[in-house]
Write a protein that holds these residues in place. Sequence first.
Motif, PDB file in Angstrom:
ATOM      1  N   LEU A 115      40.791  46.455  38.490  1.00 13.22           N
ATOM      2  CA  LEU A 115      39.581  45.788  38.972  1.00 13.22           C
ATOM      3  C   LEU A 115      39.788  44.275  38.991  1.00 13.22           C
ATOM      4  CD1 LEU A 115      36.623  45.839  39.831  1.00 13.22           C
ATOM      5  CD2 LEU A 115      35.992  45.883  37.416  1.00 13.22           C
ATOM      6  N   ALA A 116      40.427  43.765  37.946  1.00 13.35           N
ATOM      7  CA  ALA A 116      40.703  42.328  37.902  1.00 13.35           C
ATOM      8  C   ALA A 116      41.657  41.925  39.026  1.00 13.35           C
ATOM      9  CB  ALA A 116      41.295  41.960  36.545  1.00 13.35           C
ATOM     10  N   ASP A 117      42.726  42.714  39.246  1.00 11.55           N
ATOM     11  CA  ASP A 117      43.661  42.420  40.340  1.00 11.55           C
ATOM     12  C   ASP A 117      42.942  42.432  41.688  1.00 11.55           C
ATOM     13  OD1 ASP A 117      45.694  42.260  38.515  1.00 11.55           O
ATOM     14  OD2 ASP A 117      46.562  44.214  38.968  1.00 11.55           O
ATOM     15  N   ALA A 118      42.106  43.454  41.904  1.00 14.19           N
ATOM     16  CA  ALA A 118      41.407  43.569  43.178  1.00 14.19           C
ATOM     17  C   ALA A 118      40.433  42.414  43.380  1.00 14.19           C
ATOM     18  CB  ALA A 118      40.667  44.903  43.245  1.00 14.19           C
ATOM     19  N   THR A 119      39.815  41.959  42.300  1.00 14.29           N
ATOM     20  CA  THR A 119      38.862  40.852  42.393  1.00 14.29           C
ATOM     21  C   THR A 119      39.550  39.579  42.861  1.00 14.29           C
ATOM     22  OG1 THR A 119      37.535  41.806  40.616  1.00 14.29           O
ATOM     23  CG2 THR A 119      37.164  39.489  41.117  1.00 14.29           C
ATOM     24  N   THR A 120      40.722  39.273  42.296  1.00 16.10           N
ATOM     25  CA  THR A 120      41.424  38.057  42.698  1.00 16.10           C
ATOM     26  C   THR A 120      41.998  38.185  44.106  1.00 16.10           C
ATOM     27  OG1 THR A 120      43.375  38.904  41.529  1.00 16.10           O
ATOM     28  CG2 THR A 120      41.991  37.336  40.367  1.00 16.10           C
TER      29      THR A 120
END
Length: 942
Positions: free
Chosen positions: A674-679
């Motif tokens: 989720l963090a990777d996708a957010t950035t």
Amino acid sequence: MARLEGSGLSKERPFPGLRPFDAADHEYFFGRESQVYALYRLVTRSHFSTVVGSSGSGKSSLVRAGLVPLLAKEAGESGGRNWICKEMRPGDAPLERLIKMFCEIAVDLSTQDEQAVAAARMDRIAYRLRASSFGIADALAEIPGAGDRSILLLIDQFEELFRFSTSLPGRDRAEEARQRDEAAHFVQSLLEASRCPDYDIRVLLTMRSDFIGDCSRFHGLPEAVSAAQFLTPAPDRSQREATIRNPITKAEGTIDAVLVERLLNDSDDELDQLPVLQHCLLCLWECAGRANGQDGSSGRQITLAMYEQIGGLAGALSGHANEILEKDLPNLTATVEHVFRALCEFDQQGRITRRALPFERLVAETGDEEADVRKVVDRLRADDCSFLTPPLSMVQELVAHTRIDVGHEALLRGWEKVSGEPGATGERDDLRAAGWLREERRDGQRYQVLLSMVDNDQPDQARIPSDQVDRFAKWWNERPRTQAWAERWGGDRDAVDRLIKQSLRLRDEEEQRRLSDKEEQKRARKLRAVLGGVCAALILVGGASVFIWTQYRRADEAATVAKKQAQAAGLAMSVAINAITDSYQRGAVTTESAAAMLKSIQDAAEDLPELTTLGATQKLGLLLSISDALKSLGNNQKAYDIALRVSQAASGYVKSEPREQKYQILFYSSLFRLADATTSLNYSPDSLKKVLPLYQQAEDIARQLVTENPGDGKFADNVTFVTNKVGETQMLLGDLDGARTQYGDALDNAGRLVAAQPANDDWKASLASTQSKMATLLLKPGTLDLKGALRNTDAAIAIQKDLVTRHADDKVISSNLAGSYRTRGDVLKAMALPNDALQSYGSALDIVAKIYQKDPKNTFWGLQLANSHSRIAAVLADQRNFDDAANHYREAVAIWRDLTSKSPGSPVWLQQLKTAESKLAAVEAARQNPGPPGAAAAAPDN
């Protein structure tokens, strides 16, 4: 000096029980004389000393009842040092307690006429101690007469400071940062005080030996502790005999010689030998008093029969506690349990520690009536047991701020109601009593699970899974869940209460809409049809469809329940996702075609049942794989949406089954994705601030999994991976010190894995990757260390070159080596060694070019190749070699144009293309009209 009068020990009661000896008990403190004098010599020649020993080794008693009275005696002798001794424990407010201690010194050194003046000085003393790490010396300057004294600052139970500065689940991060800063200030103040030339200040710490490694958290503390350390020895047989016989003799009692021998033998291997022995002797003394008549005031005879009666050394502690519970507190068992649940805990390393609380807070956390809590605490701090402190003989009346503490950790380990049955783990399949301490930890974990399900943005949508809500509701209502108790485990109690009530309502509504048996059969038929459709669609990606179809048919032919069919579908779709991603990266299918196939697989995955742990983790794991595949296609929004859904679902499962590791692993995986996708969706400082807590939460889970699986390297490698993620994000946000700490932890972790399994290439690859990341950080202005950066890149390259020789076909290993060469080039460029930098950049270019030549449609290799060309071009432009620089920029521009044509919606790639085109134009202009050196390459490379 510390208080020496008003002892709680006397002829009527010569043993303290579990509590440590105090200075006022020194007349009954025997058997440690040689150790007291050894400690005295250490303190008189060292300004910073530490008494270290295991729990139950008698550290506090040695200092308080041995050293402090000896210093008081010296102060009273002609020509002796004029000592003033003050004691404190860090607790949950170390700086405030330090201030209070110095205010007491100010009052002690003031004459009767100066009392009013001394009171006015308190604010200045407090200001000095808060203002800087030199505050202790500055505070003493405010106290007349301090320069004529030798001042001993005794910091007892120093390990409490580590708990105070440790991150705990549910604690506010801003508060955590404040507490870390306060702890660091406290330590530095003590260190600076010990170096002060203007005052004779002696700092003495007592600390459990299993916390010695935690000293590394504070700068300068490990060196100070190592320089003057007193390792508390276990008393030998003769010393233990003195602790047994001498107090009895002084109290005009007697003890059977055979019992002395029995006590010495039984206590020889006891973990908590001193506190347990003292408690046993107290029980024997009380038993002898009862046998001696109504008052039992003199001539007590302690016999072997009495020893057997109280259960011996091993059973005296637990037996005495149970006796008090049954005879004196028969209707308050639940309150006793709540009190002990509140007063102890496991730390992050799984060690049992005390958790002292003000009486007012203790009442609030238990949720019991104040009168009941008062009755329990008063009985358990009575002098005949000393299970809690302060002793009843010293503090008659409890007030709101009176701090209640457990007499000794030995009680927490020795009383089975607290610690559980021997060997109990608290796991679901372990039928042994887990004990109050583990049950409280389990309750806290359950609460944190519920708290993670609360959605303050969409409170009406938050819910507990229907099959778990009854169990959570029953648990919630089985004891008072007060606001104070909830704050211990994360706060927001009202929101959790609403969540439970709302989940019950939604579950009831769902049950009314439950599908009939006929509808369930219809769903199963649909699932089989979808499986066939997925396999048919995968013909487009070649041989993978044959394997998938074979797996499906084998399971479908043998399937008698939906579970087997779901497993067949999951295997088929997992292989399909990998095949589609690989085919797209090879250029075998278009973006639109790959997206369409992934959509059909996602539709099929959505129909998979979540009836079991395996089914739920399989389904959500498939969705995460689809999210990864969509991200590689450049469809960042859909990748983000799926990752968000999975993280929310995984959070719900974790809250309902906190001990199920499959859910923990799934939640960990979903958080960092989720963090990777957010950035990927929005690469900005605001976005990075949002993802940092996600990476940190994933790191917490990964570390917990390592604790639960200490021998499994996969979990430890996950810690390295996500710790690096946190470090990368902190670096991008400008928190370079935080990033350095994270990368340092990751390096230590990866290094331990390689040391443990030097033949494991996965661990070596993780270590090399982390070394390369550390090198990148050391290039930043705030953490600039070019030599350190070069050492890290060279170490990474050495490992990766070795890996490449044994895994020549592994493109990832080769590309990682190229990345390390690029970082090495950046370091050499910063060191003003342009030719060496070009050589490293060239090595990176050669590696990636070979990979790209074999796989020209793979976007990842194209991105690396473009970056390598741009770096070489920038150095050549600085050297005014504009012709070659222009050629490399043209190569970079061509690659970026190709990449943006495949993913026209990627803002990052579009920006890279614009940057490369701008630099190419600048170099072309410089060829026509050369300017000052470096002008053509002024724009930074990414």
